[in-house]
Design a protein around this motif. Structure first.
Motif, PDB file in Angstrom:
ATOM      1  N   GLY A 276      37.509  27.787  46.324  1.00  0.00           N
ATOM      2  CA  GLY A 276      38.450  28.084  45.344  1.00  0.00           C
ATOM      3  C   GLY A 276      38.140  29.160  44.281  1.00  0.00           C
ATOM      4  O   GLY A 276      37.459  29.997  44.704  1.00  0.00           O
ATOM      5  N   GLY A 277      38.664  28.952  43.181  1.00  0.00           N
ATOM      6  CA  GLY A 277      38.458  29.887  42.309  1.00  0.00           C
ATOM      7  C   GLY A 277      39.468  31.315  42.481  1.00  0.00           C
ATOM      8  O   GLY A 277      40.401  31.261  43.220  1.00  0.00           O
ATOM      9  N   CYS A 278      39.470  32.503  41.683  1.00  0.00           N
ATOM     10  CA  CYS A 278      40.119  33.402  41.815  1.00  0.00           C
ATOM     11  C   CYS A 278      39.545  34.677  41.075  1.00  0.00           C
ATOM     12  O   CYS A 278      38.801  34.371  40.401  1.00  0.00           O
ATOM     13  CB  CYS A 278      41.539  33.427  41.368  1.00  0.00           C
ATOM     14  N   TRP A 279      40.072  35.773  41.849  1.00  0.00           N
ATOM     15  CA  TRP A 279      39.714  37.221  41.259  1.00  0.00           C
ATOM     16  C   TRP A 279      40.552  38.011  40.663  1.00  0.00           C
ATOM     17  O   TRP A 279      41.681  37.798  41.072  1.00  0.00           O
ATOM     18  CB  TRP A 279      38.761  37.798  42.521  1.00  0.00           C
ATOM     19  N   PHE A 280      40.168  38.499  39.489  1.00  0.00           N
ATOM     20  CA  PHE A 280      41.319  39.684  38.759  1.00  0.00           C
ATOM     21  C   PHE A 280      40.359  41.091  38.735  1.00  0.00           C
ATOM     22  O   PHE A 280      39.325  40.925  38.665  1.00  0.00           O
ATOM     23  CB  PHE A 280      41.588  38.837  37.513  1.00  0.00           C
ATOM     24  N   GLN A 281      41.528  41.842  38.503  1.00  0.00           N
ATOM     25  CA  GLN A 281      41.039  43.245  38.150  1.00  0.00           C
ATOM     26  C   GLN A 281      41.948  44.138  37.292  1.00  0.00           C
ATOM     27  O   GLN A 281      43.309  43.830  37.388  1.00  0.00           O
ATOM     28  CB  GLN A 281      40.850  44.128  39.593  1.00  0.00           C
ATOM     29  N   ALA A 282      41.557  44.830  36.394  1.00  0.00           N
ATOM     30  CA  ALA A 282      42.301  45.763  35.757  1.00  0.00           C
ATOM     31  C   ALA A 282      41.346  47.128  35.644  1.00  0.00           C
ATOM     32  O   ALA A 282      40.434  47.324  35.004  1.00  0.00           O
ATOM     33  CB  ALA A 282      42.435  45.394  34.349  1.00  0.00           C
ATOM     34  N   GLY A 283      41.825  48.291  36.404  1.00  0.00           N
ATOM     35  CA  GLY A 283      41.232  49.368  36.532  1.00  0.00           C
ATOM     36  C   GLY A 283      39.794  49.199  37.195  1.00  0.00           C
ATOM     37  O   GLY A 283      39.746  48.407  38.225  1.00  0.00           O
ATOM     38  N   ALA A 284      38.685  49.408  36.240  1.00  0.00           N
ATOM     39  CA  ALA A 284      37.409  49.197  37.148  1.00  0.00           C
ATOM     40  C   ALA A 284      36.814  47.964  36.663  1.00  0.00           C
ATOM     41  O   ALA A 284      35.664  47.430  36.985  1.00  0.00           O
ATOM     42  CB  ALA A 284      36.491  50.157  36.383  1.00  0.00           C
ATOM     43  N   VAL A 285      37.520  47.154  35.740  1.00  0.00           N
ATOM     44  CA  VAL A 285      37.081  45.820  35.254  1.00  0.00           C
ATOM     45  C   VAL A 285      37.454  44.846  36.321  1.00  0.00           C
ATOM     46  O   VAL A 285      38.591  44.607  36.685  1.00  0.00           O
ATOM     47  CB  VAL A 285      37.849  45.509  33.889  1.00  0.00           C
ATOM     48  N   ARG A 286      36.649  44.075  36.849  1.00  0.00           N
ATOM     49  CA  ARG A 286      36.678  42.954  37.736  1.00  0.00           C
ATOM     50  C   ARG A 286      36.101  41.762  37.140  1.00  0.00           C
ATOM     51  O   ARG A 286      34.709  41.634  36.918  1.00  0.00           O
ATOM     52  CB  ARG A 286      36.037  43.327  39.348  1.00  0.00           C
ATOM     53  N   LEU A 287      36.982  40.656  37.210  1.00  0.00           N
ATOM     54  CA  LEU A 287      36.483  39.256  36.585  1.00  0.00           C
ATOM     55  C   LEU A 287      36.400  38.090  37.860  1.00  0.00           C
ATOM     56  O   LEU A 287      37.626  38.064  38.237  1.00  0.00           O
ATOM     57  CB  LEU A 287      37.134  38.800  35.544  1.00  0.00           C
TER      58      LEU A 287
ATOM     59  N   THR B 161      45.529  42.028  37.323  1.00  0.00           N
ATOM     60  CA  THR B 161      46.081  41.874  38.682  1.00  0.00           C
ATOM     61  C   THR B 161      45.006  40.877  39.340  1.00  0.00           C
ATOM     62  O   THR B 161      43.944  41.080  39.588  1.00  0.00           O
ATOM     63  CB  THR B 161      46.194  43.079  39.424  1.00  0.00           C
ATOM     64  N   GLU B 162      45.553  39.762  40.062  1.00  0.00           N
ATOM     65  CA  GLU B 162      44.745  39.017  41.067  1.00  0.00           C
ATOM     66  C   GLU B 162      44.575  39.809  42.458  1.00  0.00           C
ATOM     67  O   GLU B 162      45.523  40.413  42.810  1.00  0.00           O
ATOM     68  CB  GLU B 162      45.478  37.458  41.435  1.00  0.00           C
ATOM     69  N   ILE B 163      43.387  39.733  42.902  1.00  0.00           N
ATOM     70  CA  ILE B 163      43.019  40.388  44.024  1.00  0.00           C
ATOM     71  C   ILE B 163      42.479  39.186  45.097  1.00  0.00           C
ATOM     72  O   ILE B 163      41.918  38.447  44.601  1.00  0.00           O
ATOM     73  CB  ILE B 163      41.798  41.511  43.686  1.00  0.00           C
ATOM     74  N   PRO B 164      42.800  39.678  46.189  1.00  0.00           N
ATOM     75  CA  PRO B 164      42.410  38.368  47.228  1.00  0.00           C
ATOM     76  C   PRO B 164      40.916  38.143  47.426  1.00  0.00           C
ATOM     77  O   PRO B 164      40.108  39.415  47.425  1.00  0.00           O
ATOM     78  CB  PRO B 164      43.022  38.891  48.379  1.00  0.00           C
TER      79      PRO B 164
END
Length: 119
Positions: A43-54, A31-34
């Protein structure tokens, strides 16, 4: 004292955000997180799935790392690899890590990602 990893940051070239969103959301299922407004301007973007954040940050002289990568644990690696392949992300299997099933793939800008499941 260190308690956990908050996130892993990968680099990406300018203008790659839409391709990154398509991959990290549609292919990996994240999921993209703001981003905070001051950081969103870069620029760029942040993503998360459970405790995993990239975090994907823009680097103007971007070159994907040849070896560096995050290692991401998955619950059912064979099903996950099939998901990646079905969505156009090639997978390469590797049997060299004892006690694990693992494979690699690359995001649309060439970042290497390792997916692991403990045996």
């Amino acid at each position: 004292m260190l308690a956990a990893i908050d996130h892993v940051q990968l680099a990406a070239p300018p203008g790659s955000e839409e391709a990154l969103r398509a991959y990290y959301v549609d292919v990996l299922g994240m999921t993209e997180i703001p981003k905070p407004p001051a950081l969103a301007a870069r620029g760029g973007c942040w993503f998360q799935a459970g405790a995993v954040r990239l975090h994907l940050g823009i680097e103007h002289d971007f070159r994907p790392a040849a070896k560096a990568h995050p290692g991401l644990l998955v619950a059912d690696i064979e099903a996950y690899a099939a998901r990646l392949t079905a969505r156009g992300a090639p997978v390469t299997w590797d049997d060299d890590l004892p006690g694990h099933l693992r494979c690699y793939s690359r995001d649309p800008v060439g970042n290497r990602l390792e997916f692991l499941q403990r045996r």
